[in-house]
Design a protein around this motif. Structure first.
Motif, PDB file in Angstrom:
ATOM      1  N   SER A   1       0.861  -1.092   0.058  1.00  0.00           N
ATOM      2  CA  SER A   1      -0.154  -0.218   0.025  1.00  0.00           C
ATOM      3  C   SER A   1       0.791   1.083  -0.203  1.00  0.00           C
ATOM      4  CB  SER A   1      -0.920  -0.036   1.226  1.00  0.00           C
ATOM      5  OG  SER A   1      -1.730  -0.996   1.076  1.00  0.00           O
ATOM      6  N   LEU A   2       0.333   2.359  -0.402  1.00  0.00           N
ATOM      7  CA  LEU A   2       0.760   3.696  -0.294  1.00  0.00           C
ATOM      8  C   LEU A   2       1.188   3.676   0.953  1.00  0.00           C
ATOM      9  CD1 LEU A   2       1.086   4.668  -3.229  1.00  0.00           C
ATOM     10  CD2 LEU A   2      -0.253   6.794  -2.537  1.00  0.00           C
ATOM     11  N   PRO A   3       2.346   4.655   1.404  1.00  0.00           N
ATOM     12  CA  PRO A   3       2.617   4.960   2.866  1.00  0.00           C
ATOM     13  C   PRO A   3       1.401   5.694   3.629  1.00  0.00           C
ATOM     14  CG  PRO A   3       4.222   5.552   1.485  1.00  0.00           C
ATOM     15  CD  PRO A   3       3.270   5.337   0.583  1.00  0.00           C
ATOM     16  N   LEU A   4       1.052   5.013   4.734  1.00  0.00           N
ATOM     17  CA  LEU A   4      -0.168   5.455   5.682  1.00  0.00           C
ATOM     18  C   LEU A   4       0.452   5.538   6.959  1.00  0.00           C
ATOM     19  CD1 LEU A   4      -3.184   5.743   6.378  1.00  0.00           C
ATOM     20  CD2 LEU A   4      -3.282   3.225   6.554  1.00  0.00           C
ATOM     21  N   LEU A   5       0.030   6.704   7.572  1.00  0.00           N
ATOM     22  CA  LEU A   5       0.553   7.046   8.847  1.00  0.00           C
ATOM     23  C   LEU A   5      -0.996   6.901   9.561  1.00  0.00           C
ATOM     24  CD1 LEU A   5       2.694   9.914   8.350  1.00  0.00           C
ATOM     25  CD2 LEU A   5       3.311   7.621   8.376  1.00  0.00           C
ATOM     26  N   ALA A   6      -1.286   5.834  10.436  1.00  0.00           N
ATOM     27  CA  ALA A   6      -2.652   5.758  11.524  1.00  0.00           C
ATOM     28  C   ALA A   6      -2.349   6.379  12.630  1.00  0.00           C
ATOM     29  CB  ALA A   6      -2.595   4.329  11.434  1.00  0.00           C
ATOM     30  N   VAL A   7      -3.223   7.440  12.827  1.00  0.00           N
ATOM     31  CA  VAL A   7      -3.581   8.235  14.253  1.00  0.00           C
ATOM     32  C   VAL A   7      -4.474   7.950  14.841  1.00  0.00           C
ATOM     33  CG1 VAL A   7      -3.025  10.382  15.128  1.00  0.00           C
ATOM     34  CG2 VAL A   7      -1.956  10.005  12.852  1.00  0.00           C
ATOM     35  N   PRO A   8      -4.768   7.067  15.896  1.00  0.00           N
ATOM     36  CA  PRO A   8      -5.932   6.657  16.442  1.00  0.00           C
ATOM     37  C   PRO A   8      -6.354   7.900  17.509  1.00  0.00           C
ATOM     38  CG  PRO A   8      -4.226   5.347  17.565  1.00  0.00           C
ATOM     39  CD  PRO A   8      -3.452   6.146  16.160  1.00  0.00           C
ATOM     40  N   THR A   9      -7.676   8.038  17.378  1.00  0.00           N
ATOM     41  CA  THR A   9      -8.256   9.095  18.453  1.00  0.00           C
ATOM     42  C   THR A   9      -9.072   8.424  19.475  1.00  0.00           C
ATOM     43  OG1 THR A   9     -10.188   9.543  17.131  1.00  0.00           O
ATOM     44  CG2 THR A   9      -8.127  10.955  16.803  1.00  0.00           C
ATOM     45  N   THR A  10      -9.177   6.960  19.392  1.00  0.00           N
ATOM     46  CA  THR A  10      -9.838   6.050  20.291  1.00  0.00           C
ATOM     47  C   THR A  10      -8.877   5.089  20.822  1.00  0.00           C
ATOM     48  OG1 THR A  10     -10.836   4.347  18.750  1.00  0.00           O
ATOM     49  CG2 THR A  10     -11.913   6.479  19.150  1.00  0.00           C
ATOM     50  N   ALA A  11      -8.959   4.545  22.196  1.00  0.00           N
ATOM     51  CA  ALA A  11      -8.258   3.494  22.610  1.00  0.00           C
ATOM     52  C   ALA A  11      -9.016   2.057  22.372  1.00  0.00           C
ATOM     53  CB  ALA A  11      -7.611   3.605  23.855  1.00  0.00           C
ATOM     54  N   GLY A  12      -9.162   1.370  21.213  1.00  0.00           N
ATOM     55  CA  GLY A  12     -10.224   0.186  21.247  1.00  0.00           C
ATOM     56  C   GLY A  12      -9.866  -0.624  19.870  1.00  0.00           C
ATOM     57  N   THR A  13      -9.842   0.094  18.730  1.00  0.00           N
ATOM     58  CA  THR A  13      -9.984  -0.615  17.445  1.00  0.00           C
ATOM     59  C   THR A  13      -8.705  -1.505  17.360  1.00  0.00           C
ATOM     60  OG1 THR A  13      -9.261   0.804  15.974  1.00  0.00           O
ATOM     61  CG2 THR A  13     -11.730   0.825  16.590  1.00  0.00           C
ATOM     62  N   GLY A  14      -7.598  -0.813  17.640  1.00  0.00           N
ATOM     63  CA  GLY A  14      -6.409  -1.723  17.073  1.00  0.00           C
ATOM     64  C   GLY A  14      -6.213  -1.496  15.679  1.00  0.00           C
ATOM     65  N   SER A  15      -6.762  -0.860  14.852  1.00  0.00           N
ATOM     66  CA  SER A  15      -6.985  -0.814  13.370  1.00  0.00           C
ATOM     67  C   SER A  15      -5.384  -0.270  13.212  1.00  0.00           C
ATOM     68  CB  SER A  15      -7.873  -0.098  12.669  1.00  0.00           C
ATOM     69  OG  SER A  15      -7.723   0.030  11.471  1.00  0.00           O
ATOM     70  N   GLU A  16      -4.775   0.520  13.682  1.00  0.00           N
ATOM     71  CA  GLU A  16      -3.487   0.899  13.512  1.00  0.00           C
ATOM     72  C   GLU A  16      -2.484   0.068  13.617  1.00  0.00           C
ATOM     73  OE1 GLU A  16      -4.128   1.416  18.007  1.00  0.00           O
ATOM     74  OE2 GLU A  16      -5.456   1.890  16.346  1.00  0.00           O
ATOM     75  N   VAL A  17      -2.560  -1.123  13.900  1.00  0.00           N
ATOM     76  CA  VAL A  17      -1.316  -2.274  13.701  1.00  0.00           C
ATOM     77  C   VAL A  17      -2.161  -3.427  13.325  1.00  0.00           C
ATOM     78  CG1 VAL A  17      -0.029  -1.153  15.859  1.00  0.00           C
ATOM     79  CG2 VAL A  17      -2.078  -2.629  16.308  1.00  0.00           C
ATOM     80  N   SER A  18      -3.157  -3.263  12.522  1.00  0.00           N
ATOM     81  CA  SER A  18      -3.698  -4.490  11.833  1.00  0.00           C
ATOM     82  C   SER A  18      -3.613  -4.414  10.343  1.00  0.00           C
ATOM     83  CB  SER A  18      -5.114  -4.816  12.204  1.00  0.00           C
ATOM     84  OG  SER A  18      -6.045  -3.899  11.505  1.00  0.00           O
ATOM     85  N   ARG A  19      -3.688  -5.447   9.679  1.00  0.00           N
ATOM     86  CA  ARG A  19      -3.483  -5.779   8.135  1.00  0.00           C
ATOM     87  C   ARG A  19      -4.993  -5.846   7.505  1.00  0.00           C
ATOM     88  NH1 ARG A  19      -2.331 -11.900   7.691  1.00  0.00           N
ATOM     89  NH2 ARG A  19      -3.485 -12.657   9.620  1.00  0.00           N
ATOM     90  N   VAL A  20      -5.974  -5.526   8.302  1.00  0.00           N
ATOM     91  CA  VAL A  20      -7.223  -5.618   7.802  1.00  0.00           C
ATOM     92  C   VAL A  20      -8.286  -4.315   7.630  1.00  0.00           C
ATOM     93  CG1 VAL A  20      -8.236  -6.189  10.005  1.00  0.00           C
ATOM     94  CG2 VAL A  20      -9.373  -7.070   7.811  1.00  0.00           C
ATOM     95  N   ALA A  21      -8.858  -4.129   6.650  1.00  0.00           N
ATOM     96  CA  ALA A  21      -9.897  -2.996   6.573  1.00  0.00           C
ATOM     97  C   ALA A  21     -11.375  -3.587   6.170  1.00  0.00           C
ATOM     98  CB  ALA A  21      -9.489  -2.062   5.313  1.00  0.00           C
ATOM     99  N   VAL A  22     -12.214  -3.503   7.207  1.00  0.00           N
ATOM    100  CA  VAL A  22     -13.809  -3.828   7.143  1.00  0.00           C
ATOM    101  C   VAL A  22     -14.535  -2.587   6.612  1.00  0.00           C
ATOM    102  CG1 VAL A  22     -15.537  -4.721   8.267  1.00  0.00           C
ATOM    103  CG2 VAL A  22     -13.177  -5.445   9.029  1.00  0.00           C
ATOM    104  N   ILE A  23     -14.912  -2.758   5.507  1.00  0.00           N
ATOM    105  CA  ILE A  23     -15.863  -1.905   4.933  1.00  0.00           C
ATOM    106  C   ILE A  23     -17.020  -2.357   4.220  1.00  0.00           C
ATOM    107  CG2 ILE A  23     -15.733  -0.150   2.871  1.00  0.00           C
ATOM    108  CD1 ILE A  23     -13.589   0.211   4.801  1.00  0.00           C
ATOM    109  N   VAL A  24     -18.335  -1.690   4.366  1.00  0.00           N
ATOM    110  CA  VAL A  24     -19.394  -2.304   4.190  1.00  0.00           C
ATOM    111  C   VAL A  24     -19.696  -1.988   2.357  1.00  0.00           C
ATOM    112  CG1 VAL A  24     -22.011  -2.310   4.553  1.00  0.00           C
ATOM    113  CG2 VAL A  24     -20.173  -2.159   6.485  1.00  0.00           C
TER     114      VAL A  24
END
Length: 386
Positions: free
Chosen positions: A132-155
């Protein structure tokens, strides 16, 4: 438990450094001159998007913002953000927010590198072959862990069954975890996202793919959440609690990505979709019922560890542990019955929810097999209680 495992996390984690400072430093290291920032309307309204935009612009970087996201983001939203990124010729992305914003940024970053539409990968089986293109993940909640995971869940609105796209090539390049960004989070959202982190860890610890490496992460995450989530919920300015919860979310997210989840998340997907609920709130709602269902299949030493972790004697009965977990959820002000949601439940297709649950890939990692009838029985219990 398997005696062999692979742990792969190429994401750089920057913890506790002011996010705007870390962002500009990382963008400079990437030599990125054109950047798309993906966030949500709530953060835009709070002024956080403008705050980061000014800091990035001051560093001489051309920035576009995309904030047209819903709480359960859709492929339509991904396509709109992708069009904006292509128009700008974006060289890097920033995902600022909770799991929704970060997942959309992940999807756009992947599509910019691999081409096509999200449906090609979600339903068409097209392989992801480029980083993927470089992505900087900046979480504003302490919960999903998406910032350190390899999955994207989209409807996908044309196929509302919840299905993620995942690949080791989709990991964010960096996770910028600044607990200060969670300070203004409302109490109920602190509780709901924090329970998501706790349940990530719980499902990994009790799942079939648990391994010695993830066990340490999950136990640490659960201990932190059990101790600090009530404090963070009660007082958003308690920065010690905020910091500990952000660590719990990181560790739970790492474990989730490597050891998998289970029936709570498998049932949460369809239930969230049909009732339009918050993901973390739905997980917390499901916890007592699915824990009760799973406990007979969880190894005795793991049941004992859960007892001790929650402050109970090691030999405490299963029913008392379930009661203890239920009290934890209610103590955070979150619902534990469907009736507590205060929304119409007539006309909900419970059979469809149960059937969709058994098609979720996550269910295969659950410690106990669950049939459509089992899922329907769990839903019936949730309806009858309260």
């Amino acid at each position: 438990m398997p005696t062999s495992f692979v742990f792969h996390l190429p994401t750089k984690i920057i913890f506790g450094r002011p996010a705007s400072e870390a962002l500009t430093a990382e963008l400079a290291a990437l030599a990125a001159q054109k950047v798309l920032l993906v966030s949500d309307p709530g953060l835009a309204q709070l002024g956080l998007v403008d705050e980061f935009s000014r800091a990035i612009a001051a560093a001489g970087i051309e920035l576009q913002t995309f904030t047209e996201l819903s709480s359960n983001p859709t492929t339509t939203e991904v396509a709109a953000g992708l069009a904006l990124a292509r128009e700008q010729n974006s060289q890097a992305l920033i995902g600022l927010g909770g799991g929704s914003a970060i997942d959309v940024a992940k999807a756009i970053a992947m599509l910019l590198a691999n081409g096509g539409a999200y449906a090609d990968y979600q339903w068409g089986g097209q392989p992801i072959t480029r980083r993927s293109l470089p992505l900087l993940a900046v979480p504003t909640t302490a919960g999903t862990g998406s910032e350190v995971s390899r999955v994207a869940v989209i409807v996908d609105p044309d196929n509302p069954f919840k299905k993620g796209v995942l690949s080791p090539l989709m990991f964010p390049h960096a996770a910028i975890a600044d607990p200060e960004l969670t300070r203004s989070l409302p109490g109920w959202l602190t509780a709901a996202t924090g329970m998501d982190a706790f349940i990530h860890a719980l499902e990994c610890y009790t799942g079939q793919r648990a391994n010695p490496y993830t066990d340490e992460l999950t136990l640490a995450a659960m201990r932190l959440a059990w101790k600090w989530l009530p404090r963070a919920t009660a007082n958003g300015d308690d920065m010690t609690a905020r910091e500990q919860m952000m660590l719990a979310a990181l560790w739970g997210g790492m474990a989730m990505d490597h050891a998998g989840l289970g029936l709570i998340h498998a049932l949460s997907g369809p239930l969230t979709g049909h009732l339009h609920l918050h993901h973390g709130l739905t997980n917390a709602l499901l916890l007592p019922y699915i824990l009760r269902f799973n406990l007979p299949a969880i190894a005795p030493e793991r049941r004992q560890a859960l007892n001790i972790l929650t402050g109970l004697p090691a030999d405490t009965s299963e029913s008392v542990l379930v009661e203890r977990m239920t009290e934890f959820v209610t103590g955070l002000g979150l619902p534990v019955t469907l009736k507590q949601l205060n929304q119409p439940l007539a006309g909900v297709d419970w059979d469809a929810i149960a059937e969709e649950t058994t098609r979720m890939v996550l269910i295969k990692n659950n410690p106990r097999p669950a049939s459509v009838a089992d899922c329907r029985a769990i839903l019936a219990d949730m309806l009858s209680e309260g």
